[in-house]
Each structure stands twice: as structure tokens, then as C-alpha cells.
Design a protein around this motif. Structure first.
Motif, PDB file in Angstrom:
ATOM      1  N   ASP A  75      26.652  35.331  61.662  1.00 50.53           N
ATOM      2  CA  ASP A  75      28.048  34.899  61.603  1.00 50.53           C
ATOM      3  C   ASP A  75      28.819  35.718  60.561  1.00 50.53           C
ATOM      4  OD1 ASP A  75      30.012  33.148  62.641  1.00 50.53           O
ATOM      5  OD2 ASP A  75      29.949  31.987  60.782  1.00 50.53           O
ATOM      6  N   ALA A  76      28.188  35.972  59.433  1.00 55.11           N
ATOM      7  CA  ALA A  76      28.837  36.783  58.398  1.00 55.11           C
ATOM      8  C   ALA A  76      29.100  38.200  58.908  1.00 55.11           C
ATOM      9  CB  ALA A  76      27.956  36.818  57.138  1.00 55.11           C
TER      10      ALA A  76
ATOM     11  N   LYS B 222      32.095  38.150  61.157  1.00 53.52           N
ATOM     12  CA  LYS B 222      33.344  38.060  60.387  1.00 53.52           C
ATOM     13  C   LYS B 222      33.693  39.392  59.743  1.00 53.52           C
ATOM     14  CE  LYS B 222      33.827  33.162  59.654  1.00 53.52           C
ATOM     15  NZ  LYS B 222      32.684  32.664  60.445  1.00 53.52           N
ATOM     16  N   ALA B 223      32.653  40.137  59.329  1.00 54.32           N
ATOM     17  CA  ALA B 223      32.895  41.435  58.697  1.00 54.32           C
ATOM     18  C   ALA B 223      33.220  42.523  59.709  1.00 54.32           C
ATOM     19  CB  ALA B 223      31.670  41.836  57.865  1.00 54.32           C
TER      20      ALA B 223
ATOM     21  N   PRO C 141      35.031  42.148  63.026  1.00 49.83           N
ATOM     22  CA  PRO C 141      35.671  41.366  64.092  1.00 49.83           C
ATOM     23  C   PRO C 141      35.954  42.175  65.357  1.00 49.83           C
ATOM     24  CG  PRO C 141      37.232  41.836  62.331  1.00 49.83           C
ATOM     25  CD  PRO C 141      35.893  42.298  61.846  1.00 49.83           C
TER      26      PRO C 141
ATOM     27  N   ASN D 284      33.700  34.619  69.650  1.00 47.78           N
ATOM     28  CA  ASN D 284      34.353  35.734  68.968  1.00 47.78           C
ATOM     29  C   ASN D 284      34.731  36.857  69.927  1.00 47.78           C
ATOM     30  OD1 ASN D 284      34.217  35.159  65.877  1.00 47.78           O
ATOM     31  ND2 ASN D 284      32.264  34.446  66.729  1.00 47.78           N
TER      32      ASN D 284
END
Lengths: 394, 394
Positions: free
Chosen positions: B125-126, B129-130, B132, B162
Motif C-alpha cells: 500500500d505504501a 501511494k508513493a 500513484p 487504485n
């Protein structure tokens, strides 16, 4: 529900009839792809392929996928972005080579000849002079779409004389006509299992010269295909007992290839070529007796693949359908430019035999008569008889 | 000379023991790849693969080459130069995915977990987010190198949430544990024939969601591989009776796949998963009785592939060699980081049965005793007995 295929006689452009010894080999118990016995099998296959290709190239092995992947293996390993390749096209498969060059980031300079003609050496020579920096010349030795044999020896010599690599497609050639990789100095050669080796489709034997191998080893960029990267495949198929796992080999398909090559070695290469020629002569005599003509000039005609002109007014698909339904006999349709204009009759490997020649002439005669084509009944098979009688006496 | 393989019991990481029904299917008469009966076979295989993958995806078919080519088919069709792909790595095959991304001109952002651990969703998940703008998340559902199952459902959901594509390797998963392509919303999925389908190696089933199919159809650049270009393969495997020739299909290997899928359908997917679990429980009990431990936590352990720690002081290669020589039993070595540290014991497909569990525990016991490993003779097999008695009663 299980699938039970009909028993066909395969006289199209391939797959050809599979020798029953090969079908049985295929069904033998699967072993691991790192089993010591499997390593022994791999070594034997390499040696048998060297025999079939007439080469001492160490980098001689079967790619784990059909002939199209063998083609791709040659191009993606040898060609890098920016390279120019002279591609001879006289049928479907030269066009596929162009696709391969371009997808590898190269530029294809096309030398086009009419479908049904051999590659014109003068035109090729002119293209070489116009593109002295080309890295390779790619050509089809035995065009499956037309039944033409080109002068592989002369083309490989042109490549060598001009310091270019030669990339040769002999999918339909191997074991059916002379292939002499070392004698001709061919650099990258690929073939298929489902033509004159009479093996099941799915595997592509390839061989690379030392020169080609060094080009692969010294590439600037990695090979774009991981699966077909010969640098990695060498680690698995290379020398010594320690093999690096690359991908899971198609174990049973390799049993079949081993058996096919063993059968070829038992018969002998030259004997196999002679058998293909003898049965071709008989088929040709029979076709002539039916009033049919062959597309390709005798000088460059492949004995194992006969492109036969469809007579005016004949529904060619109906003829093929009748052969399939009444006689379980498969012959091929024309491809590309030749669609609708020719049938392609293969006499490949195990299928190159007298029984098949007679079956085909009989079945064609009755199919043509059903479409009211004027012909002398019995004339085709009489000429087959005469051809075999003459070659028996020879 | 013909090659006659020994009859092994295959309890490594694959190929697994082939069901004799499949070996026989393989040896059936070869027919042409454009034969109407072959078209029928292709249609049946597509429907059976949709069953096995639990999907309605129209683009569901077998790639004519091993699992590595199935992997490559997913990457080269979906990824273009400049794309970013988040690749989860917790074993050998995540590393191979990285290679595939890079050779397709993409950038791989790696999310690394320890070998033997499932993919950490928080770390993933990180990374999302980094990054996108990443186009896809690639991961291995069932890691053949370690025996770990990751949470495919959760990973596919992260991808969907996402707006990224999910690319899932379930070479070892299919038919051994739950795979629910539509339920999870996986976009590109590949498997192999030689694991829990108990078929011969050499073919890679794949399936693409509508979303993935539309990405392929709308590419900016051609797919770098001609052989694996799904736009072309669709023309041959697509709907309708008119199939465009692309490459010669591996006819007999597809007979075998059809039979393997027919067997799976007869048993039922859920029943196959349950059988894999039941035999795993018995093997685990037996291994524990021998004093051996499993690498992977129970929560994410694959029942079909058991990574077993090699006890201190034991020559692991000698154990494997003894099993092979004395019992014709193949188990696997560790790969990569785990080389020398684990054995990999497969209970896949047809090989997932009580006879094999007992054979393996007996053979391991005597091999360990031969190396003076302290253990209670008979304890392993007693626990196997108990496990089966308990699951019979369940």
C-alpha cells in the motif's frame, strides 16, 4: 468428456503424419527437468540435432515452443535497436521475419521476389551493396507458403563475403532436403518438429555458429525476451552436469523429438532426402495425369511441399472438405497471395510414402470428377505406377 | 537408440506425476491445427480453462509454451516503454517479473518481503501511494520457490481501488488452492500445466480481463514479441469458425491439457482443493514425526508445495540422491536464497495422494537415519496414519 481425434492422413503443410514410434515415446513417464536421466536425454538430443543440421555448433538445441518462437529466438538474440537486416521475402514467412526485425528495434530492408519464385541472388547482391552496414541477411530456405527452395548455400556465402550474419528459416527443409549448416556457413538457423521430422508440433530446433554466439554474448543491451534469451538458455542446455534452472522443459515433447531424430539417424540423412524426392516424383506424375500443374519450377521446387494450381472453375475449399470428410485426408489451402489459387500437398517425413501418394491421387481424382473437371480416369494413378516402377528400376 | 525414462514419483516443485489418462491422451493421433475437430477442441479447452480459473473472460487460452512464456505474454502485452510496475518479490519468481518489466522497457518498483513470507499488504500500500501513476501491480500468488501463498484477493482489490492492473502468477496455485479470477478482479493471470493440473510441462494457460484486453487492443506501440502478441493470438483462438493462422499449435500437448482439465472438472475444483489440503495435513504430520519443520507459517502455507528445513549437519543433496536412486522418488532442492537450506516437497495434482505421502515419509526416514539424524523410527508414519484417520472421520 475426453477428446478423441479422428485418424487423419496429414498431407498439408504440416503438421505431418506422426510416426507411431514417436506417439508412443510421447506417452512415456514424465521425469523432472533436472533429473540426471533428463540431462542425458538433453545431451543426446543436442548430438542428434548436430547430425540433422550437419553442424558442430555447440549452441544447438530445441527451443521449448513452435517454429515461430524459433524464428523469434534468432532475431531477438542477434538484432539490437538500430540494426539493419536485409530480409528476403518470397512468401508468408519473409513477411514474418520483417515483423520480427522491426519489433526488435531494427530496420528491415526488403528484397521482394514473386511468390513461387526462388530468391533472386542479383537483387540480393544489389541490396547488400546498397546497405553495406547491414548486420544480417535473413531468408527462408524452404518456403512453406509456396513450396520454393532458395539457394541457401549461395545466400550464406554472400553474407559471409560481406561480413554479415545469415539467419535461415528451414522449418520445412530439415530432413526433407539437404541442409548443411557448417558447409554453408549459416549463422543462425531454426526449424520445426512437425514437418519432415514427423514429430508432434510445438518445438523448434535451432543452431547458432560461433560467430553468432559471440554476437549474442557481446550484446550492448539485454535480449528483449527473457524466455528466449540464449545467454540464459545456454546455462541450462550447456556443457557439464551442473545446469542452471531457466524454465521447465517440455519433457515429453523432448522424448518425442529424441525419437524422431533417432528414426532420422537410423534411416540416414541422405536416404531421407532421397525418399522425399522419390515420392515427390510419383506425386508429380500422378498430378500431371490428373491434368494438374505445379506452381513452382522444377529447378527450385521442394519435394516435400507441392503447391498445386486449382483449375479454373473448381471450388477449392469443397475439394479439401470432400477429401477430409470422405478420406480423412488433409491437404492445405493457399496462404496470403495464394489463397484460393493453390492447394498445398505435403509429403513430409513419415507421410512421404507410396500409400499416401496413391491415397491422395485417388481422392483428388474423385473430387475433381465430382466437380465435372474433364480428366482421364485412371490416368493419374497409372502415372504413379510408372513413376514407382521407374524409380524401383533405377 | 530410443530413450526410455525411469518411472519416477515426482514430488518436487513440478513437473508433478502425470495422470496416466493424460499420457494416453498425449499419444492420440495428431490432426491439423486448422482441422474443424481441432477448432472444437480449442473451444472446449477455453471453456474448461474458464471453469478452472473461475472466470468468464473471453480472452482465456493456453499459450503454446511453458509458464515462463505465459509470464512474458502478460508483461509484453500490457507493459509499454515508460510504464511503471509495482512488483512484489518474496521469492525467485518476483525477480523474474522484474526482468520482464525491464525488458519490456518499463520500470519496476520493487516491494521486497523475506523469502518464506507472504506479501506484506501495508508495504504494498505504501508503494502504491508513493507511485500513484504505476500501471500495474505484479505478484506471485503461490511462490514455487518457497511454498508461500499471498493474499491474492486483497492485492487485486488494492490494484482496482487504485486504478492499476493486477498481474498474477498462479503457476503453482491453479487447481491446488482457491483461484477466483472474476471474484478477485484479477486482470492478467498465468499458470502452468505441470503443477496441480498434473499435465505434462510445456503449456501456459492465461486469462485477461476485459480491462486488460482493452489495454492490449489500445497500445501505442506493437507488442515486442510477435509470437506472444495477444492481438494476433486472439485471431486464432477467437470466436467464430474462421481462425486466422498464427502459429502451429502444439496439437498433442493440447490433447493432454484438455484431458487434464476434464479430469479436474470431473473431480470438481473445491474437491481438488480439499484433497490437496488433506494430503498436506498428513505429510505435515509425518514430517513433524521425523523431527522436521516447515519453513512457512501455517497461515500462508501452500498445501501443494512444502518447503522443509534441512536439519543441521545433513547433506541435503545426498538425501535427494538417495531418494532418487533407491525409491525413484524426486523431491526438489532449494532455489536462490534457499539453496541448501530447504527441500521442496510437492503434493500436486495426481501426485497429491496417500500413497505418495507414505512413500515420501518412509524414504525420508531411512535417508535421515543413514545420516545419523536422531529420530524415533516409525513416528513419522504413525502420525501420517493418525492424520488420515482423523480426516476420514471428519
Amino acid at each position: 468428456m475426453s477428446f478423441y481425434p479422428p485418424k487423419r492422413t496429414l498431407m498439408g503443410p504440416g503438421p505431418s503424419d506422426v510416426n507411431p514410434r514417436i506417439s508412443l515415446a510421447l506417452a512415456r513417464p514424465t521425469i523432472g527437468h533436472l533429473d540426471p536421466e533428463f540431462i542425458r536425454l538433453m545431451d543426446e538430443i543436442k548430438a542428434l540435432l548436430q547430425y540433422a543440421f550437419k553442424t558442430k555448433n555447440l549452441l544447438t538445441l530445441p527451443i521449448s515452443a513452435p517454429g515461430s518462437a524459433g524464428m523469434e529466438a534468432c532475431f531477438v538474440n542477434l538484432i539490437e535497436a538500430g540494426d539493419t537486416v536485409i530480409v528476403c521475402q518470397n512468401g508468408v514467412f519473409g513477411g514474418r521475419m520483417k515483423e520480427n526485425v522491426e519489433r526488435a528495434g531494427g530496420t528491415a530492408v526488403m528484397v521482394n521476389d514473386a511468390w513461387g519464385q526462388a530468391i533472386d541472388l542479383d537483387k540480393l547482391d544489389a541490396a547488400i551493396k546498397a546497405n553495406p552496414d547491414a548486420k544480417a541477411i535473413a531468408f527462408v530456405h524452404a518456403e512453406t507458403s509456396t513450396g520454393v527452395r532458395s539457394d541457401a548455400q549461395a545466400i550464406c556465402k554472400l553474407a559471409q563475403d560481406n561480413d554479415m550474419l545469415s539467419i535461415m528459416d528451414t522449418v520445412t527443409g530439415l530432413a526433407g532436403i539437404e541442409v548443411d549448416v557448417d558447409g554453408w556457413g549459416a549463422d543462425a538457423v531454426y526449424s520445426g518438429t512437425q514437418k519432415c521430422l514427423s514429430c508432434v508440433p510445438g518445438i523448434s530446433p535451432v543452431t547458432f555458429s560461433e560467430r553468432a554466439q559471440s554476437v549474442i554474448t557481446n550484446r550492448q543491451l539485454p535480449v528483449q525476451s527473457w524466455f528466449l534469451d540464449m545467454n540464459l538458455i545456454m546455462g541450462y542446455w550447456g556443457e557439464g552436469r551442473q545446469r542452471a534452472y531457466h524454465h521447465t522443459a517440455p519433457v515429453n515433447a523432448l522424448y518425442a523429438l529424441h525419437e524422431a531424430l533417432t528414426i532420422l539417424r537410423e534411416e540416414g540423412l541422405e536416404q531421407s532426402w532421397a525418399r522425399h524426392l522419390r515420392n515427390h516424383e510419383a506425386l508429380k506424375a500422378g498430378l500431371t495425369g490428373l491434368g494438374l500443374s505445379l506452381l513452382v519450377d522444377e529447378a527450385c521446387r521442394l519435394p516435400q511441399l507441392n503447391a498445386v494450381g486449382v483449375p479454373k472453375g473448381v471450388d477449392e475449399a469443397a475439394v479439401r472438405q470432400r477429401l477430409l470428410q470422405q478420406s480423412n485426408l488433409e491437404i492445405g489451402a493457399g496462404l496470403g497471395e495464394l489463397a484460393g489459387k493453390v492447394w498445398r500437398i505435403g509429403l513430409m517425413g513419415y507421410a512421404s510414402n507410396e500409400t499416401n501418394v496413391r491415397l491422395c491421387i485417388h481422392a483428388l481424382e474423385s473430387a475433381l470428377l465430382a466437380q465435372n473437371v474433364p480428366l482421364n480416369p485412371g490416368e493419374g494413378i497409372a502415372r504413379v505406377d510408372a513413376a514407382y516402377a521407374s524409380s524401383d528400376g533405377a
